[in-house]
Design a protein around this motif. Structure first.
Motif, PDB file in Angstrom:
ATOM      1  N   SER A   1       0.822  -1.198   0.000  1.00 40.83           N
ATOM      2  CA  SER A   1       0.000   0.000   0.000  1.00 40.83           C
ATOM      3  C   SER A   1       0.858   1.250   0.000  1.00 40.83           C
ATOM      4  O   SER A   1       0.530   2.249  -0.616  1.00 40.83           O
ATOM      5  CB  SER A   1      -0.918  -0.019   1.226  1.00 40.83           C
ATOM      6  OG  SER A   1      -1.664   1.147   1.287  1.00 40.83           O
ATOM      7  N   VAL A   2       2.028   1.198   0.675  1.00 39.43           N
ATOM      8  CA  VAL A   2       2.929   2.352   0.684  1.00 39.43           C
ATOM      9  C   VAL A   2       3.472   2.611  -0.713  1.00 39.43           C
ATOM     10  O   VAL A   2       3.491   3.743  -1.202  1.00 39.43           O
ATOM     11  CB  VAL A   2       4.079   2.102   1.682  1.00 39.43           C
ATOM     12  CG1 VAL A   2       5.131   3.196   1.574  1.00 39.43           C
ATOM     13  CG2 VAL A   2       3.525   2.026   3.095  1.00 39.43           C
ATOM     14  N   TRP A   3       3.941   1.530  -1.392  1.00 36.11           N
ATOM     15  CA  TRP A   3       4.453   1.697  -2.771  1.00 36.11           C
ATOM     16  C   TRP A   3       3.356   2.194  -3.703  1.00 36.11           C
ATOM     17  O   TRP A   3       3.616   3.012  -4.584  1.00 36.11           O
ATOM     18  CB  TRP A   3       5.013   0.370  -3.276  1.00 36.11           C
ATOM     19  CG  TRP A   3       6.366   0.084  -2.694  1.00 36.11           C
ATOM     20  CD1 TRP A   3       6.696  -0.876  -1.808  1.00 36.11           C
ATOM     21  CD2 TRP A   3       7.578   0.794  -2.972  1.00 36.11           C
ATOM     22  NE1 TRP A   3       8.020  -0.824  -1.491  1.00 36.11           N
ATOM     23  CE2 TRP A   3       8.597   0.201  -2.206  1.00 36.11           C
ATOM     24  CE3 TRP A   3       7.898   1.886  -3.801  1.00 36.11           C
ATOM     25  CZ2 TRP A   3       9.914   0.642  -2.228  1.00 36.11           C
ATOM     26  CZ3 TRP A   3       9.210   2.335  -3.832  1.00 36.11           C
ATOM     27  CH2 TRP A   3      10.203   1.711  -3.038  1.00 36.11           C
ATOM     28  N   SER A   4       2.150   1.707  -3.515  1.00 33.27           N
ATOM     29  CA  SER A   4       1.044   2.180  -4.353  1.00 33.27           C
ATOM     30  C   SER A   4       0.830   3.666  -4.159  1.00 33.27           C
ATOM     31  O   SER A   4       0.603   4.417  -5.126  1.00 33.27           O
ATOM     32  CB  SER A   4      -0.235   1.414  -4.000  1.00 33.27           C
ATOM     33  OG  SER A   4      -0.059   0.044  -4.242  1.00 33.27           O
TER      34      SER A   4
ATOM     35  N   GLY B   1       1.314   9.065  -6.302  1.00 35.11           N
ATOM     36  CA  GLY B   1       1.806  10.434  -6.142  1.00 35.11           C
ATOM     37  C   GLY B   1       2.655  10.880  -7.319  1.00 35.11           C
ATOM     38  O   GLY B   1       2.532  12.009  -7.809  1.00 35.11           O
ATOM     39  N   ILE B   2       3.541   9.975  -7.783  1.00 39.39           N
ATOM     40  CA  ILE B   2       4.394  10.305  -8.933  1.00 39.39           C
ATOM     41  C   ILE B   2       3.550  10.533 -10.186  1.00 39.39           C
ATOM     42  O   ILE B   2       3.773  11.474 -10.963  1.00 39.39           O
ATOM     43  CB  ILE B   2       5.439   9.198  -9.161  1.00 39.39           C
ATOM     44  CG1 ILE B   2       6.423   9.160  -7.974  1.00 39.39           C
ATOM     45  CG2 ILE B   2       6.190   9.416 -10.472  1.00 39.39           C
ATOM     46  CD1 ILE B   2       7.390   7.993  -8.025  1.00 39.39           C
TER      47      ILE B   2
ATOM     48  N   ALA C   1       3.258  13.896 -12.484  1.00 39.97           N
ATOM     49  CA  ALA C   1       3.553  13.926 -13.922  1.00 39.97           C
ATOM     50  C   ALA C   1       2.402  14.545 -14.702  1.00 39.97           C
ATOM     51  O   ALA C   1       2.598  15.359 -15.615  1.00 39.97           O
ATOM     52  CB  ALA C   1       3.843  12.513 -14.418  1.00 39.97           C
ATOM     53  N   VAL C   2       1.178  14.169 -14.360  1.00 39.16           N
ATOM     54  CA  VAL C   2       0.001  14.714 -15.050  1.00 39.16           C
ATOM     55  C   VAL C   2      -0.074  16.219 -14.843  1.00 39.16           C
ATOM     56  O   VAL C   2      -0.342  16.988 -15.771  1.00 39.16           O
ATOM     57  CB  VAL C   2      -1.271  14.008 -14.547  1.00 39.16           C
ATOM     58  CG1 VAL C   2      -2.514  14.714 -15.081  1.00 39.16           C
ATOM     59  CG2 VAL C   2      -1.271  12.548 -14.983  1.00 39.16           C
ATOM     60  N   MET C   3       0.179  16.659 -13.636  1.00 38.97           N
ATOM     61  CA  MET C   3       0.126  18.096 -13.357  1.00 38.97           C
ATOM     62  C   MET C   3       1.218  18.843 -14.132  1.00 38.97           C
ATOM     63  O   MET C   3       0.999  19.963 -14.613  1.00 38.97           O
ATOM     64  CB  MET C   3       0.295  18.329 -11.852  1.00 38.97           C
ATOM     65  CG  MET C   3      -0.880  17.843 -11.014  1.00 38.97           C
ATOM     66  SD  MET C   3      -2.403  18.688 -11.430  1.00 38.97           S
ATOM     67  CE  MET C   3      -1.984  20.343 -10.940  1.00 38.97           C
ATOM     68  N   THR C   4       2.362  18.201 -14.263  1.00 38.90           N
ATOM     69  CA  THR C   4       3.457  18.830 -15.013  1.00 38.90           C
ATOM     70  C   THR C   4       3.083  19.001 -16.486  1.00 38.90           C
ATOM     71  O   THR C   4       3.315  20.050 -17.097  1.00 38.90           O
ATOM     72  CB  THR C   4       4.730  17.988 -14.890  1.00 38.90           C
ATOM     73  OG1 THR C   4       5.076  17.857 -13.498  1.00 38.90           O
ATOM     74  CG2 THR C   4       5.888  18.628 -15.631  1.00 38.90           C
TER      75      THR C   4
END
Length: 397
Positions: A303-306, A311-312, A316-319
């Motif tokens: 769940s942490v990796w997810s 978040g990444i 990226a989408v926001m960028t």
């Protein structure tokens, strides 16, 4: 404590009446009662003829089949007091005992050797307030769902009324108290109260401790956070039981045999293969009960990796969106100044007038007789001489 009968019927009146050579004694009571360990006073008075002097008073105690003189019996030593005043034959008996029950009679003797007495005597009944009150229990070990009988033992005369008390509350009556289908709520201290008209007495309290099998079995995890692969995990088992549970066994749902024992169960290096549903079973000599299952896995780490991946991706989408907005702003900024600085470019988009309209704007004097295009017209007009121009002019004039 004085027996009511003593208060009401404790007076003996003796009257000496001469009937020849014999004297008779009369009395107004035939029996009396007294409470054990109390003091009884039997008042006694007598009259005698004037010629009879030197009256001696003696009390006798008759208990079948023998009669003894009270003043000489060691059983009464130190407990009796005789009133020796003239006309007074009273008897005071202290610390009345059970064996004092029986008949008492007084004998008056004169110096002439005459004796008289209340031959019938006075019957003394010794009564007991409740004493030696105790409780007995039918079973040495009391188990939930069984039944138990409590018995009250009391030495009382007359017989006493019995009531049962748990703590400070009356819960029953009668010499026997039965509790069926026992539960842990029945545990506590019990005593019986013995009461008759002469007093009351409580027994010593007996503690009843109801035994029962484990219940409310619960598994707790030593960690409330994320289980990461390689961590040490400890499960603890607790239960409510009486007597305390002695055996704890640990099970994994996909396995038939126990995976551990004891009140706690540890996995030193947790891995994905350790994942599963675990439960414990608590047991004492009265039964057993299992807990609900607890699920353990390392999915919390995934769940942490997810969360990191999400978040990444979001960043990226926001960028991309931000870059697109910037590009559009820059393009718009570049397009607007070029239109303002190059007016020709803007006139290119105007509608071209038709040739007929163009010729209508020409001066009629500059028209040539023969033309194909404006170029031809120009060349034709250039070949015309001044004369033609003048003649045309003159004609116009």
């Amino acid at each position: 404590m004085v027996c009511p009968a003593v208060l009401l019927q404790s007076f003996v009146w003796m009257s000496l009446m001469a009937t020849g050579v014999q004297y008779d004694v009369t009395h107004i009571i035939s029996s009396m009662c007294v409470v054990r360990q109390s003091t009884v006073y039997i008042p006694c008075k007598y009259d005698h003829p004037q010629h009879e002097q030197g009256i001696a008073v003696q009390w006798f105690h008759q208990k079948s089949p023998e009669e003894v003189r009270v003043s000489q019996d060691t059983a009464f030593k130190g407990r009796v007091e005789f009133q020796a005043d003239a006309g007074n034959c009273s008897l005071l008996l202290r610390d009345v005992r059970k064996r004092d029950a029986g008949y008492f009679r007084v004998v008056l003797s004169t110096a002439s050797g005459r004796n008289w007495t209340n031959a019938q005597g006075i019957r003394l009944e010794v009564t007991d307030p409740p004493k030696s009150v105790s409780v007995s229990v039918s079973a040495s070990e009391i188990v939930e769902a069984d039944s138990v009988t409590l018995s009250c033992n009391s030495d009382a005369k007359p017989l006493a009324e019995i009531s049962w008390i748990k703590g400070e509350m009356t819960v029953g009556s009668g010499g026997v108290y039965i509790i069926s289908d026992l539960s842990s709520d029945d545990s506590g201290e019990y005593k019986c109260r013995s009461r008759n008209k002469y007093g009351e007495k409580d027994s010593d309290a007996v503690k009843m401790n109801v035994m029962y099998a484990p219940r409310d079995v619960v598994v707790t995890l030593n960690s409330s956070g994320v289980i990461v692969e390689g961590d040490s995990v400890t499960l603890s088992c607790s239960s409510d039981s009486n007597r305390p549970a002695l055996n704890f066994s640990w099970f994994k749902e996909d396995q038939t045999s126990a995976v551990g024992s004891g009140q706690s169960f540890s996995i030193s290096s947790f891995s994905s293969s350790s994942s599963g549903r675990f439960y414990c079973e608590a047991q004492n000599k009265y039964g057993s009960q299992r807990s609900a299952s607890v699920s353990l896995s390392v999915k919390a780490e995934e769940s942490v990796w997810s969360s990191v991946i999400v978040g990444i991706s979001a960043a990226a989408v926001m960028t991309v969106i931000l870059m697109l907005v910037v590009w559009l702003l820059i393009r718009r900024k570049r397009a607007t100044p070029s239109e303002e600085q190059n007016p020709r470019g803007s006139r290119r988009h105007k509608t071209v007038e038709s040739p007929a309209d163009t010729y209508m704007t020409l001066d009629t004097k500059s028209r040539c007789a023969e033309y194909d295009t404006l170029d031809n017209m120009k060349r034709s007009c250039d070949t015309d001489g001044p004369e033609d121009q003048d003649s045309t002019y003159n004609m116009d004039n």
